[in-house]
Design an enzyme around this catalytic site. Structure first.
Site, PDB file in Angstrom:
ATOM      1  N   ARG A   1       8.074  -1.796   2.069  1.00  0.00           N
ATOM      2  CA  ARG A   1       6.997  -1.265   1.226  1.00  0.00           C
ATOM      3  C   ARG A   1       5.720  -2.063   1.450  1.00  0.00           C
ATOM      4  O   ARG A   1       5.771  -3.295   1.591  1.00  0.00           O
ATOM      5  CB  ARG A   1       7.408  -1.327  -0.258  1.00  0.00           C
ATOM      6  CG  ARG A   1       8.553  -0.403  -0.556  1.00  0.00           C
ATOM      7  CD  ARG A   1       8.953  -0.359  -2.015  1.00  0.00           C
ATOM      8  NE  ARG A   1      10.292   0.215  -2.086  1.00  0.00           N
ATOM      9  CZ  ARG A   1      10.565   1.512  -1.962  1.00  0.00           C
ATOM     10  NH1 ARG A   1       9.572   2.372  -1.821  1.00  0.00           N
ATOM     11  NH2 ARG A   1      11.803   1.943  -1.996  1.00  0.00           N
ATOM     12  N   ASP A   2       4.597  -1.350   1.442  1.00  0.00           N
ATOM     13  CA  ASP A   2       3.295  -2.009   1.589  1.00  0.00           C
ATOM     14  C   ASP A   2       3.063  -2.931   0.386  1.00  0.00           C
ATOM     15  O   ASP A   2       3.314  -2.549  -0.753  1.00  0.00           O
ATOM     16  CB  ASP A   2       2.193  -0.946   1.689  1.00  0.00           C
ATOM     17  CG  ASP A   2       0.896  -1.515   2.205  1.00  0.00           C
ATOM     18  OD1 ASP A   2       0.483  -1.149   3.314  1.00  0.00           O
ATOM     19  OD2 ASP A   2       0.273  -2.331   1.483  1.00  0.00           O
TER      20      ASP A   2
ATOM     21  N   ASN B   1      -3.675   3.252  11.613  1.00  0.00           N
ATOM     22  CA  ASN B   1      -5.025   2.716  11.791  1.00  0.00           C
ATOM     23  C   ASN B   1      -5.073   1.938  13.103  1.00  0.00           C
ATOM     24  O   ASN B   1      -4.158   1.160  13.390  1.00  0.00           O
ATOM     25  CB  ASN B   1      -5.385   1.783  10.630  1.00  0.00           C
ATOM     26  CG  ASN B   1      -5.415   2.515   9.295  1.00  0.00           C
ATOM     27  OD1 ASN B   1      -5.858   3.658   9.236  1.00  0.00           O
ATOM     28  ND2 ASN B   1      -4.942   1.877   8.242  1.00  0.00           N
TER      29      ASN B   1
ATOM     30  N   GLU C   1      -5.742  -3.768   9.733  1.00  0.00           N
ATOM     31  CA  GLU C   1      -5.769  -5.153   9.236  1.00  0.00           C
ATOM     32  C   GLU C   1      -4.694  -5.999   9.902  1.00  0.00           C
ATOM     33  O   GLU C   1      -4.901  -7.188  10.136  1.00  0.00           O
ATOM     34  CB  GLU C   1      -5.528  -5.165   7.718  1.00  0.00           C
ATOM     35  CG  GLU C   1      -6.651  -4.551   6.902  1.00  0.00           C
ATOM     36  CD  GLU C   1      -6.236  -4.309   5.456  1.00  0.00           C
ATOM     37  OE1 GLU C   1      -5.176  -4.805   5.028  1.00  0.00           O
ATOM     38  OE2 GLU C   1      -6.990  -3.605   4.762  1.00  0.00           O
TER      39      GLU C   1
ATOM     40  N   HIS D   1       2.082   0.011  13.235  1.00  0.00           N
ATOM     41  CA  HIS D   1       2.859   0.498  12.083  1.00  0.00           C
ATOM     42  C   HIS D   1       2.341   1.864  11.674  1.00  0.00           C
ATOM     43  O   HIS D   1       1.163   2.170  11.843  1.00  0.00           O
ATOM     44  CB  HIS D   1       2.795  -0.472  10.900  1.00  0.00           C
ATOM     45  CG  HIS D   1       1.401  -0.883  10.512  1.00  0.00           C
ATOM     46  ND1 HIS D   1       0.680  -1.842  11.215  1.00  0.00           N
ATOM     47  CD2 HIS D   1       0.585  -0.466   9.519  1.00  0.00           C
ATOM     48  CE1 HIS D   1      -0.504  -1.993  10.660  1.00  0.00           C
ATOM     49  NE2 HIS D   1      -0.597  -1.152   9.634  1.00  0.00           N
TER      50      HIS D   1
HETATM   51  P1  DGP Z   1      -3.451  -1.597   8.308  1.00  0.00           P
HETATM   52  O1  DGP Z   1      -4.809  -1.557   7.688  1.00  0.00           O
HETATM   53  O2  DGP Z   1      -3.058  -0.225   8.848  1.00  0.00           O
HETATM   54  O3  DGP Z   1      -3.321  -2.690   9.327  1.00  0.00           O
HETATM   55  O4  DGP Z   1      -2.465  -1.900   7.104  1.00  0.00           O
HETATM   56  C1  DGP Z   1      -1.738  -3.075   6.965  1.00  0.00           C
HETATM   57  C2  DGP Z   1      -1.001  -2.979   5.658  1.00  0.00           C
HETATM   58  O5  DGP Z   1      -0.051  -4.017   5.638  1.00  0.00           O
HETATM   59  C3  DGP Z   1      -1.871  -3.156   4.417  1.00  0.00           C
HETATM   60  O6  DGP Z   1      -1.849  -1.938   3.674  1.00  0.00           O
HETATM   61  C4  DGP Z   1      -1.197  -4.258   3.618  1.00  0.00           C
HETATM   62  C5  DGP Z   1       0.131  -4.448   4.306  1.00  0.00           C
HETATM   63  N1  DGP Z   1       0.565  -5.825   4.365  1.00  0.00           N
HETATM   64  C6  DGP Z   1      -0.145  -6.882   4.856  1.00  0.00           C
HETATM   65  N2  DGP Z   1       0.587  -8.011   4.764  1.00  0.00           N
HETATM   66  C7  DGP Z   1       1.781  -7.650   4.225  1.00  0.00           C
HETATM   67  C8  DGP Z   1       2.955  -8.386   3.900  1.00  0.00           C
HETATM   68  O7  DGP Z   1       3.066  -9.606   4.077  1.00  0.00           O
HETATM   69  N3  DGP Z   1       3.987  -7.672   3.353  1.00  0.00           N
HETATM   70  C9  DGP Z   1       3.915  -6.339   3.143  1.00  0.00           C
HETATM   71  N4  DGP Z   1       4.983  -5.753   2.596  1.00  0.00           N
HETATM   72  N5  DGP Z   1       2.811  -5.618   3.447  1.00  0.00           N
HETATM   73  C10 DGP Z   1       1.765  -6.265   3.977  1.00  0.00           C
END
Ligand code: DGP
Length: 121
Positions: free
Chosen positions: A31-32, A95, A103, A108
C-alpha cells in the site's frame, strides 16, 4: 539487480518491513504510504528498473504481468471492474521522470480506487 539506496529495493529485500498485499518471484505489491484514494496499491517489480522509459523488449513479459495483476488485485480490494454499467473500477498510473511527477525511481504502477473524492496525483 537492486540499488542499495532505493527505498523500494529495501522493501523488496525486507530491509524495510512493509506489509505486502501480494508477492511472487518477480513482483511485490504494497500500500502507498501516502494514499491518494481509499485503495492505493503499488505494483513493484523485484528488479530495479528506474523508470518506464528504461524498459526494453526483454521487460515486456514482466510489464505484462504487472499490468495484468491490477484488475485482479482491484477485485480483491473491492474496487474491481464490474462491467460498463457497474460502479466498480480503478485507475492505473505510471509516473515517469520529474515531468511525470515521479518521486521514487524504481518502476511501479499505482492502482487507485474506491469512493471519491481522491487527492490529486
Ligand atoms: P511516484 O510519484 O509515482 O514515484 O510515487 C511514489 C509513491 O511511493 C508515493 O505515492 C509515495 C510512495 N512511497 C514512497 N516511499 C514509500 C515507502 O517507504 N513505503 C510505501 N509504502 N510507500 C512509499
Amino acid at each position: 539487480m537492486s540499488d542499495s539506496q532505493c527505498i523500494f529495493c529495501k522493501i523488496v529485500s525486507r530491509e524495510i518491513p512493509s506489509p505486502l498485499v501480494y508477492e511472487d518471484d518477480e513482483i511485490v505489491v504494497f500500500r502507498d504510504i501516502n494514499p491518494a484514494a481509499p485503495v492505493h496499491l503499488l505494483i513493484v517489480p523485484r528488479l530495479h528498473i528506474e523508470t518506464l522509459a528504461d524498459c526494453e523488449n526483454q521487460h515486456g513479459a514482466l510489464l505484462g504481468k504487472m499490468v495484468g495483476l491490477a484488475p485482479r488485485l482491484a477485485r480483491q480490494e473491492g474496487v474491481g471492474y464490474a462491467g460498463r454499467d457497474g460502479d466498480g473500477g480503478f485507475k492505473t498510473l505510471i509516473n515517469t521522470g520529474r515531468g511525470g511527477g515521479q518521486e521514487v525511481y524504481h518502476l511501479h504502477i499505482h492502482v487507485l480506487g474506491g469512493p471519491r473524492p481522491w487527492k490529486p496525483r
